[in-house]
Design a protein around this motif. Structure first.
Motif, short mmCIF file in Angstrom:
data_model
loop_
_atom_site.label_atom_id
_atom_site.label_comp_id
_atom_site.label_asym_id
_atom_site.label_seq_id
_atom_site.Cartn_x
_atom_site.Cartn_y
_atom_site.Cartn_z
N ASN A 1 -42.37 -3.68 27.92
CA ASN A 1 -42.49 -3.35 29.35
C ASN A 1 -42.91 -1.91 29.55
O ASN A 1 -43.72 -1.59 30.42
CB ASN A 1 -41.16 -3.61 30.05
N GLU B 1 -46.27 -0.63 31.30
CA GLU B 1 -46.27 0.32 32.40
C GLU B 1 -47.15 1.53 32.10
O GLU B 1 -47.90 2.01 32.94
CB GLU B 1 -44.84 0.76 32.70
N THR C 1 -35.46 2.22 34.46
CA THR C 1 -36.59 1.28 34.48
C THR C 1 -36.94 0.86 35.89
O THR C 1 -38.11 0.80 36.29
CB THR C 1 -36.26 0.04 33.63
N ARG C 2 -35.90 0.55 36.68
CA ARG C 2 -36.17 0.15 38.07
C ARG C 2 -36.83 1.27 38.86
O ARG C 2 -37.76 1.05 39.65
CB ARG C 2 -34.86 -0.28 38.73
N GLU C 3 -36.38 2.50 38.64
CA GLU C 3 -36.97 3.64 39.36
C GLU C 3 -38.43 3.84 38.96
O GLU C 3 -39.29 4.13 39.79
CB GLU C 3 -36.15 4.89 39.05
N PHE D 1 -31.20 0.63 32.76
CA PHE D 1 -31.63 -0.29 33.82
C PHE D 1 -32.11 0.46 35.04
O PHE D 1 -33.18 0.18 35.61
CB PHE D 1 -30.45 -1.21 34.17
N PHE D 2 -31.32 1.46 35.48
CA PHE D 2 -31.72 2.20 36.69
C PHE D 2 -32.99 3.01 36.47
O PHE D 2 -33.82 3.14 37.37
CB PHE D 2 -30.56 3.11 37.14
N ARG E 1 -40.53 1.51 37.97
CA ARG E 1 -41.33 0.46 38.61
C ARG E 1 -41.57 0.79 40.08
O ARG E 1 -42.67 0.59 40.62
CB ARG E 1 -40.62 -0.88 38.48
N GLN E 2 -40.53 1.27 40.77
CA GLN E 2 -40.70 1.59 42.19
C GLN E 2 -41.71 2.73 42.37
O GLN E 2 -42.56 2.68 43.28
CB GLN E 2 -39.34 1.99 42.79
#
Length: 982
Positions: free
Chosen positions: A335, A339, A25-27, A22-23, A29-30
């Motif tokens: 996803n 990306e 993937t979030r990183e 999860f972390f 995207r940011q």
């Protein structure tokens, strides 16, 4: 004891794995969002730079050319700069250093735009010279340099952030991949270990089945909670278990999937080809190994939905080493693929932007070898990109970049880390490209960990721009010198109040005002005459110029010393791009001498025109006055012909008849002089046979030929030939030539008349005599008006000198030519006429002309005739002539007398003069036409006025026929013969 530990470790590990995923993937995207933001900021900065350059280029073009078409793109770029600055500020709200630079950049750009606007206004108001002075006061280059410096700093800051973010994104992506693979591998190991313990415990103690079942349930719960899809099969490939993620992705429930073949529940296809591929689970069953698949496999769900996945599988063996089951774990990579695609598209977009630039962009490594180039560089070098990569920059394009200046520039960038902006250098000296001026921007940057630093070069070919600037400056100097040195034209501009705002040397030369005396003054009171000012002409002129764009000022104007001169020029209104009136421009020239000359010529032309009119009136009056006395004489001679005379009287009558005919021809020639000079001779053309015209001409000239005892030889070789001609005028041509031959030949001479056709296209008529001849120097003048041969007076045969002029005019009107030839004085002359022939139209035209030579038949009946004539002698002779022809004739000496007796006489034919005292013939005709019982009366006008307009006036008044005095007896016979037929 080992089972709970293994299960717990597996659960903890899977939860940790889920959190890490999860972390990660979030990183990712940011990082992607930050990179996209950097792209948008760089693109916005580039667009601001382009708009500023565009505004400056269009402003300079307008200042140079004055063409208002450049103002529209200038205004558009000026507005777009502000919009793009506002947009850029929204991108850097979290970057204080960039916000400060953008605010400073905004101030510089606004100062630059304000300066450019002021130069445009100066150009509009005061012209290009004032712009030069104004530009010297501004600091355009400094402001432009400040703008470029801030733009470069903004780009450098953002590019630095972009590189940092790109590196961070790369590390995050690699970490995500590595952590995912590691966690999956460890998860597989843990699951495999747990399964192994469970199976091992089953074999060791079936009594602990209930405890093992509980442990399996716990394992299923654990598998159901992880983010990956998990399924297991037996050694035959039949499904034994699927977790909830697998249910969601495949569309199969656990109850539906149990016992189904793996390929049915978990079908895979190749992402690119669409072909069915073997799953990692099937490979693990077959090979008994751990299998990992990623990148191109797509899962086809039960409902047909296609999901890109990464999958891996491992076989589980029993204590004997035999494959007992297989566990397959897979993950939805939609996803991640999205990306990756977005990053790929962003890279492609960046590449397309760079390729779209007109500037050449090239990336070099530390050894100055080419790493990448854009399309502009490829076009400039003419080589393919794949051939350029890896080469030294100094070896491409015939070593044009191998100069000391570029070597120094690259060393400064690579060794000292300096950024080079707008460095201009001259390169190349070969026959293909010649010398060029390049503007180079260079920066060093870090591409990746493997390639620590590279050099980015942006190269622009500014050769043409430099040449244009140099040419513009040269043209500015030339235009300035031209305007300043023009002396014959006063050229100046004014504001909307008509106050002078510019001056040239011509103002002092033409108007007498120095620059100090002229500028700022209202030109209306300076240069317009008091009469013009009183009549409001200056205000009207400037009003017209403002409304219509320009106004002519050809009129008398006034100099400084009060003298007046004739000025020719134009006043023009000057407007800006919005159509607002800015002022006026005026160009004027002193044309006083030309005006005086034109006035004198106009007066002379008016006097000549009046003299020509009086001459024509005199000739017409003279002809009329000559025809009046000739009419009774000719009629008397014709009447004598009808009487029995002895030989002596007969010879006297023939002599009188010939002289009267000569006088009639002279009168007709006088009128033809007027017709020739005014171009009023008209033709009544028809297709006619040639022979009747020849016969009529011979008959007309026969009296003079007989009088001088000439011998006429006629050779006719044009039988059946036709011409499109006026029979009367063509007869006049030939009779004039025959009369000329007879007149200028001694008595008893030979005259030859030869008629033949040439190539079925031309008719040639030749009149040849052996008379006095024509001197060679006179041959070119013989057809001129009033031309005479030298001895005509001595021979007593002087004419008016217009006969041959008539011949040439009439022949040319027929589309033909006439020439004269002679071997000199005493050797005779030959006149040759050539006319175009036409085909026989077979509609009786020949018969119409043949009447010219036919004998006139006497009428078969008598008519009641009334002669209205104030000339007593003519009325008496004409009455006796008509009586001799068998008609009942009455006479009235005026129009009123004719009206008094016409009702009682009831005449069938009235012959009336036109010019009579008291009542004209026109008035008489109109009043007769109003009388009852005279509808059938035939009215004939007899007058000395024989022009076409006279005929038309007669017909308009009510006459049926128009005869010119003196009337020939043959014309009278024709008239009455036609009335008899009717």
């Amino acid at each position: 004891m080992l089972e709970p530990i293994g299960v717990s470790a597996t659960i903890v590990f899977l939860i940790a794995n889920a959190l890490v995923s999860f972390f990660n993937t979030r990183e990712l995207r940011q990082d992607a969002a930050l990179i996209q933001q950097s792209f948008e900021i760089i693109r916005a900065i580039d667009s601001i730079d382009l708009e500023v350059n565009s505004a400056e280029a269009n402003q300079k073009n307008y200042l140079i050319t004055g063409n208002e078409a450049f103002l529209r793109p200038f205004n558009k770029s000026r507005d777009m700069v502000k919009v793009r600055l506002d947009k850029l500020e929204t991108f850097v709200l979290d970057e204080p250093d960039q916000e400060v630079l953008i605010e400073a950049l905004r101030r510089d750009i606004e100062a630059k735009l304000t300066e450019m606007k002021e130069e445009i206004e100066v150009r509009n108001n005061n012209g290009i010279d004032a712009v030069k002075s104004e530009m010297q006061l501004h600091k355009s280059l400094q402001i432009t340099g400040d703008i470029q410096s801030k733009i470069s700093r903004l780009l450098a800051n953002e590019q630095s952030r972009w590189r940092s973010r790109d590196l961070t994104a790369g590390r995050s992506f690699r970490n995500a991949i590595l952590s995912g693979l590691l966690s999956n591998a460890l998860a597989l190991v843990l699951v495999a270990g747990v399964l192994y313990l469970i199976l091992h415990n089953r074999r060791r103690a079936r009594a602990s089945a209930r405890a093992l079942s509980l442990q399996q349930e716990r394992l299923q719960v654990t598998l159901a909670t992880i983010g990956d899809g998990v399924l297991s099969t037996n050694a035959s490939g039949r499904i034994t278990y699927i977790n909830q993620v697998t249910e969601r992705l495949t569309g199969w429930t656990l109850a539906e999937a149990i016992g189904q073949p793996l390929e049915k529940v978990f079908p895979l296809i190749d992402e690119e080809t669409g072909d069915t591929v073997e799953s990692s689970g099937s490979q693990a069953i077959r090979d008994g190994s751990v299998v990992r698949e990623s990148g191109r496999n797509v899962l086809v769900a039960k409902d047909g939905c296609r999901i890109p996945i990464d999958d891996s599988a491992a076989s589980i063996r029993d204590s004997s080493g035999k494959i007992e089951s297989v566990v397959l774990i897979f993950r939805d990579t939609t996803n991640r693929r999205r990306e990756e695609l977005r990053l790929s598209e962003a890279a492609a977009f960046t590449r397309s932007v760079v390729d779209a630039l007109n500037e050449m962009v090239v990336v070099l490594d530390k050894q100055y070898r080419i790493v990448a180039v854009n399309q502009a560089f490829v076009r400039d070098t003419g080589a393919k990109e794949v051939d350029l990569v890896g080469k030294s920059i100094f070896s491409v394009n015939q070593e044009q970049f191998n100069t000391p200046e570029i070597h120094t520039l690259l060393e400064m960038v690579s060794e000292h880390g300096e950024s080079i902006h707008n460095c201009e250098t001259q390169v190349g000296n070969n026959d293909q490209n010649g010398e060029r001026i390049l503007r180079i921007n260079a920066n060093s940057f870090q591409v990746s960990a493997e390639r620590t630093e590279s050099i980015l070069l942006a190269v622009s070919d500014v050769t043409q721009q430099k040449l244009l600037v140099a040419e513009t400056r040269r043209m500015d100097r030339l235009i300035g010198l031209f305007v300043e040195q023009v002396h014959d034209y006063a050229i100046f501009t004014m504001d909307t109040k008509c106050r002078a705002t510019s001056w040239n040397q011509g103002v002092e030369h033409v108007l007498g005002f120095s620059e100090a005396e002229f500028l700022g003054q209202d030109v209306r009171t300076l240069i317009f005459t008091p009469e013009a000012i009183e009549n409001g002409i200056p205000d009207l002129e400037f009003q017209i110029a403002a409304e219509r764009g320009s106004a002519s000022d050809d009129r008398w104007m006034m100099r400084k010393n009060g003298t007046q001169f004739w000025a020719s020029g134009i006043t023009s209104g000057m407007r800006d791009e919005q159509g607002r009136l800015l002022g006026f421009s005026k160009v004027m020239r002193d044309l006083t001498q030309r005006k005086v000359a034109e006035d004198e010529l106009s007066g002379l032309a008016a006097r000549l025109s009046d003299a020509d009119r009086r001459k024509n009136e005199f000739l017409a009056t003279l002809a009329h006055e000559l025809r009046n006395p000739l009419a009774p004489i000719k009629n008397a001679v014709q009447l004598m012909e009808m009487s029995h005379l002895d030989n002596d009287l007969k010879q006297l009558r023939e002599t009188m008849a010939r002289q009267v005919e000569q006088l009639v021809r002279l009168v007709d020639d006088l009128l033809d002089v007027s017709r020739i000079s005014r171009g009023k001779i008209t033709l009544r053309k028809e297709v006619v046979q040639v022979k009747p015209i020849i016969e009529a001409a011979i008959e007309s000239a026969n009296s003079l030929i007989r009088e001088k005892s000439h011998q006429l030889s006629v050779r006719y070789e044009a039988e059946g030939k036709y011409v499109d001609a006026d029979p009367a005028r063509l007869t006049q041509v030939l009779s004039n030539l025959l009369n000329n031959a007879a007149k200028y030949s001694d008595n008893g001479s030979m005259i030859e008349l030869n008629i033949c056709g040439i190539d079925d296209n031309l008719l040639q008529i030749e009149v040849k005599d052996n008379g006095i001849g024509i001197a060679s120097e006179k041959l070119h003048d013989i057809f001129q008006m009033f031309s005479q041969v030298d001895d005509t007076l001595a021979r007593g045969a002087a004419g008016l000198g217009i006969g041959l002029t008539l011949v040439r005019t009439l022949v040319e009107l027929h589309g033909g030519t006439v020439t004269a030839a002679s071997e000199g004085i005493g050797h005779g002359s030959t006149f040759t006429v050539q006319l175009p022939m036409v085909e026989n139209q077979a509609f009786g035209a020949a018969e119409a002309v043949s009447s010219l030579s036919e004998n006139i038949q006497t009428t078969t009946r008598s008519f009641r005739v009334l002669i209205v004539e104030d000339m007593q002698a003519l009325a008496m002779v004409l009455s006796r002539l008509l009586t001799a022809l068998g008609h009942d004739v009455s006479i009235a000496d005026c129009g009123q007398r004719a009206l008094d007796i016409v009702a009682d006489l009831a005449p069938e034919v009235i012959l009336s003069d036109i010019s009579m005292p008291g009542m004209t013939g026109y008035e008489l005709a109109r009043r007769i036409r109003m009388l009852p019982n005279l509808d059938e009366c035939f009215l004939v006008a007899m007058t000395g006025y024989g022009q076409a307009t006279d005929r038309e006036k007669a017909f308009e008044a009510g006459f049926d026929e128009h005869l010119v005095k003196p009337v020939d007896i043959r014309d009278l016979k024709k008239l009455f013969a036609s009335l008899t037929v009717k």
